[in-house]
Write a protein that holds these residues in place. Structure first.
Motif, PDB file in Angstrom:
ATOM      1  N   ILE A 203       0.805  -1.226   0.000  1.00 26.98           N
ATOM      2  CA  ILE A 203       0.000   0.000   0.000  1.00 26.98           C
ATOM      3  C   ILE A 203       0.838   1.277   0.000  1.00 26.98           C
ATOM      4  N   PRO A 204       1.906   1.402   0.829  1.00 27.95           N
ATOM      5  CA  PRO A 204       2.628   2.682   0.881  1.00 27.95           C
ATOM      6  C   PRO A 204       3.182   3.135  -0.468  1.00 27.95           C
ATOM      7  N   LEU A 205       3.895   2.254  -1.178  1.00 32.10           N
ATOM      8  CA  LEU A 205       4.459   2.655  -2.460  1.00 32.10           C
ATOM      9  C   LEU A 205       3.362   2.930  -3.482  1.00 32.10           C
ATOM     10  N   THR A 206       2.294   2.169  -3.454  1.00 30.46           N
ATOM     11  CA  THR A 206       1.191   2.401  -4.383  1.00 30.46           C
ATOM     12  C   THR A 206       0.572   3.775  -4.165  1.00 30.46           C
ATOM     13  N   ILE A 207       0.415   4.162  -2.909  1.00 32.08           N
ATOM     14  CA  ILE A 207      -0.137   5.486  -2.604  1.00 32.08           C
ATOM     15  C   ILE A 207       0.795   6.575  -3.109  1.00 32.08           C
ATOM     16  N   LEU A 208       2.091   6.386  -2.929  1.00 32.00           N
ATOM     17  CA  LEU A 208       3.054   7.382  -3.401  1.00 32.00           C
ATOM     18  C   LEU A 208       2.987   7.531  -4.922  1.00 32.00           C
ATOM     19  N   VAL A 209       2.970   6.405  -5.637  1.00 31.32           N
ATOM     20  CA  VAL A 209       2.938   6.444  -7.091  1.00 31.32           C
ATOM     21  C   VAL A 209       1.646   7.068  -7.600  1.00 31.32           C
ATOM     22  N   CYS A 210       0.523   6.643  -7.044  1.00 30.83           N
ATOM     23  CA  CYS A 210      -0.771   7.179  -7.482  1.00 30.83           C
ATOM     24  C   CYS A 210      -0.907   8.654  -7.125  1.00 30.83           C
ATOM     25  N   GLY A 211      -0.382   9.041  -5.963  1.00 22.35           N
ATOM     26  CA  GLY A 211      -0.414  10.453  -5.579  1.00 22.35           C
ATOM     27  C   GLY A 211       0.393  11.308  -6.525  1.00 22.35           C
ATOM     28  N   LEU A 212       1.566  10.818  -6.909  1.00 25.18           N
ATOM     29  CA  LEU A 212       2.400  11.556  -7.866  1.00 25.18           C
ATOM     30  C   LEU A 212       1.719  11.621  -9.227  1.00 25.18           C
ATOM     31  N   ALA A 213       1.053  10.547  -9.627  1.00 29.89           N
ATOM     32  CA  ALA A 213       0.345  10.545 -10.905  1.00 29.89           C
ATOM     33  C   ALA A 213      -0.757  11.595 -10.920  1.00 29.89           C
ATOM     34  N   VAL A 214      -1.509  11.693  -9.834  1.00 32.30           N
ATOM     35  CA  VAL A 214      -2.562  12.708  -9.741  1.00 32.30           C
ATOM     36  C   VAL A 214      -1.961  14.105  -9.791  1.00 32.30           C
TER      37      VAL A 214
END
Length: 464
Positions: A377-388
């Motif tokens: 979850i942590p890395l996925t949140i970081l990647v998706c947050g950066l994408a947004v």
């Protein structure tokens, strides 16, 4: 000094040519799905980055480039941690203890279900970041950005013409090999028709972006003409490229490909025209025309896709079952996942009986969901947050730029198409598509900063 300056300029041109070569050729060898192509393109881009022109960078660029590097380092650290031998038994994958008990082997505990796959899977992540960064550096110059988008669009046109011709004349061939899957649908140089649909859809978006930039002078007289256009910028040529790409998308029979392509074309048109929203009569007339055109195009070129929607609906029950199973796999592995690239190895033990014995589920058919399973979850949140954040920056750039706003708008539309399609499939995990996707998004991000700001030197920093 003049001779040295000419040599530096020549090196920069060669560097740009290498990067452009990677972007244009990556879709050719079966979508570059084989690992050898990932390392070839990575090596070429490393050389290109080492000789890149950094003179136009400013502080505002650090948000994109710096955050990309940080996410890449986090991913690399996670991959190393996942394969590190001798990890604490409490967090180790139980597969290693089972292997010791059943096979009698002496194996150290690891977080990952495999010993080397996470490190190998890091390769495509590295390549994606390199393409994004290199395209960004190229696109800090508006002429170079325009050339990059144009070359990518016409490469897509060539791939579309090839895909259409091959499907009509030799439907059983995939380049020089015998085609094994999707015999009734166009796939071009890709193995998977859904990935081909997303690829050609992005190329259609590129053509529409150039058409919108060209037609602004006709529809809105207040916008001055600044660029000398070549034959490649002629409206008939651009419309031909758009039509070819749309036809190729329709011939893939991909439901999501057709629907998302039309959605993102309408999104791009309206985003580009938002700067003229004060001229309401013309704006609403053009917006309405775009909507009508999108509906007509769907019925004209989306015949196969619309028939599949009628037969199978919009959703896929088996895919929904895989999504549900993937969420179950996340339990107990929320922080670090099963290991990068390990979905294929971990899924069989969770495979539901409802899926039957048919189908090889080596991917989750949802990149964000597979990222959750493999990276936590942590890395996925970081990647998706950066994408947004990147998506928002391109939209803001398209609304605030007075000129050339079609470039960040095009980048935002391509991002939207690729991101939405990857939520229900794995297109961005195919190297040939990922390279084009990262290049266009990188270009859109760089052009979100106005050329006036770069020329004025506001916020510029000393690279040396």
């Amino acid at each position: 000094m003049p001779g040295l300056q000419r040599e530096i300029i020549s090196v920069h041109r060669i560097s740009q040519f290498i990067a452009l070569f990677v972007v244009l050729v990556a879709p050719l060898p079966f979508g570059s799905v084989d690992l050898i192509w990932v390392w070839i393109w990575t090596a070429l881009l490393v050389v290109s980055l080492m000789t890149a022109d950094l003179s136009r960078l400013c502080r505002a660029d650090l948000l994109v480039l710096g955050s990309t590097v940080v996410i890449l380092l986090f991913t690399c650290a996670l991959a190393i941690f996942q394969v590190w031998p001798g990890i604490d038994f409490a967090i180790a994958n139980p597969a290693w203890d089972m292997a010791r008990n059943v096979a009698g082997l002496t194996l150290p505990d690891r977080l990952s279900v495999t010993a080397s796959v996470p490190w190998v899977a890091f390769g495509p992540c590295l390549l994606f970041a390199l393409v994004l960064a290199r395209a960004y550096l190229i696109a800090t110059d508006e002429e170079a950005a325009r050339s990059l988008l144009k070359a990518t669009a016409y490469a897509g046109f060539a791939y579309a013409v090839y895909g259409i011709a091959t499907q009509l004349l030799a439907p059983g061939m995939l380049l020089w090999r015998t085609k094994e899957y999707y015999l009734s649908f166009a796939t071009g140089t890709f193995v998977n028709r859904n990935t081909a649909a997303a690829f050609w859809g992005c190329c259609a978006v590129l053509f529409l972006g150039m058409l919108l930039a060209l037609s602004s002078d006709t529809w809105f007289a207040e916008r001055p003409r600044r660029i000398r256009h070549s034959i490649a910028d002629h409206p008939i040529v651009l419309c031909s490229g758009l039509l070819a790409c749309l036809t190729a998308v329709g011939m893939t029979g991909s439901r999501a490909g057709v629907l998302l392509t039309l959605l993102c074309l309408a999104f791009l048109a309206n985003l580009h025209l938002m700067q003229y929203r004060d001229q309401l009569r013309r704006y609403w007339f053009v917006a309405g025309a775009v909507t009508v055109a999108a509906i007509m195009v769907f019925f004209v070129i989306g015949g196969m896709a619309s028939s599949r929607v009628g037969m199978f609906g919009v959703g896929d029950p088996r895919r929904l079952e895989v999504y549900r199973t993937s969420l179950e796999m996340l339990r107990g592995h929320e922080l670090f996942g099963w290991g990068l690239g390990n979905f294929e190895a971990a899924f069989p033990s969770f495979r539901a009986a409802d899926l039957g014995s048919q189908g090889i589920w080596d991917k989750a058919h949802s990149t964000p969901l597979e990222m959750l399973v493999s990276a936590g979850i942590p890395l996925t949140i970081l990647v998706c947050g950066l994408a947004v954040l990147f998506f928002g920056r391109m939209i803001l750039g398209s609304l605030t730029r007075r000129r050339d706003n079609y470039m960040p708008a095009t980048g935002a539309a391509v991002f939207l198409l690729g991101a939405l399609h990857s939520c229900i499939d794995f297109s961005v995990q195919v190297t040939g598509f990922a390279v084009l996707f990262a290049a266009v998004v990188g270009c859109g991000l760089a052009q979100s900063i106005s050329s006036k700001k770069r020329r004025s030197g506001v916020g510029q920093f000393n690279i040396s």
